[in-house]
Design a protein around this motif. Structure first.
Motif, mmCIF file in Angstrom:
data_model
loop_
_atom_site.group_PDB
_atom_site.id
_atom_site.type_symbol
_atom_site.label_atom_id
_atom_site.label_comp_id
_atom_site.label_asym_id
_atom_site.label_seq_id
_atom_site.Cartn_x
_atom_site.Cartn_y
_atom_site.Cartn_z
ATOM 1 N N LEU A 26 21.021 2.552 -49.286
ATOM 2 C CA LEU A 26 20.268 1.397 -49.809
ATOM 3 C C LEU A 26 19.603 0.466 -48.845
ATOM 4 O O LEU A 26 18.476 -0.075 -49.511
ATOM 5 C CB LEU A 26 21.746 0.409 -50.590
ATOM 6 N N TYR A 27 19.822 0.509 -47.783
ATOM 7 C CA TYR A 27 19.116 -0.322 -46.859
ATOM 8 C C TYR A 27 17.765 0.127 -46.504
ATOM 9 O O TYR A 27 16.539 -0.326 -46.582
ATOM 10 C CB TYR A 27 19.959 -0.381 -45.583
ATOM 11 N N PHE A 28 17.644 1.479 -46.491
ATOM 12 C CA PHE A 28 16.369 2.178 -46.321
ATOM 13 C C PHE A 28 15.582 2.604 -47.325
ATOM 14 O O PHE A 28 14.863 3.274 -47.295
ATOM 15 C CB PHE A 28 16.603 3.424 -45.268
ATOM 16 N N LYS A 29 16.259 2.405 -48.717
ATOM 17 C CA LYS A 29 15.756 2.541 -49.913
ATOM 18 C C LYS A 29 15.314 4.058 -49.973
ATOM 19 O O LYS A 29 14.281 4.386 -50.582
ATOM 20 C CB LYS A 29 14.331 1.834 -50.010
ATOM 21 N N TRP A 30 16.427 4.777 -49.728
ATOM 22 C CA TRP A 30 16.276 6.159 -49.981
ATOM 23 C C TRP A 30 16.654 6.530 -51.465
ATOM 24 O O TRP A 30 16.650 7.487 -52.022
ATOM 25 C CB TRP A 30 17.253 7.026 -49.244
#
Length: 50
Positions: A45-49
């Motif tokens: 979620l943090y790296f928008k994967w």
């Protein structure tokens, strides 16, 4: 072949025992796996994967 051996059972062909060590280690492994899954989801979620 038995999967789990009771504490007072006289057998040699088992994989796990019902004792304090087996319960402690299995609890640790389950908690570690849950934390790893949570870490993968959060990093995704943090790296928008996702």
């Amino acid at each position: 072949m038995s999967l789990i051996k009771d504490e007072n059972e006289d057998r040699g062909d088992y994989i796990l025992q019902k004792d304090k060590t087996t319960k402690g280690v299995s609890t640790f492994v389950i908690i570690a796996l849950v934390l790893l899954v949570i870490a993968v989801v959060v990093s995704g979620l943090y790296f928008k994967w996702f």
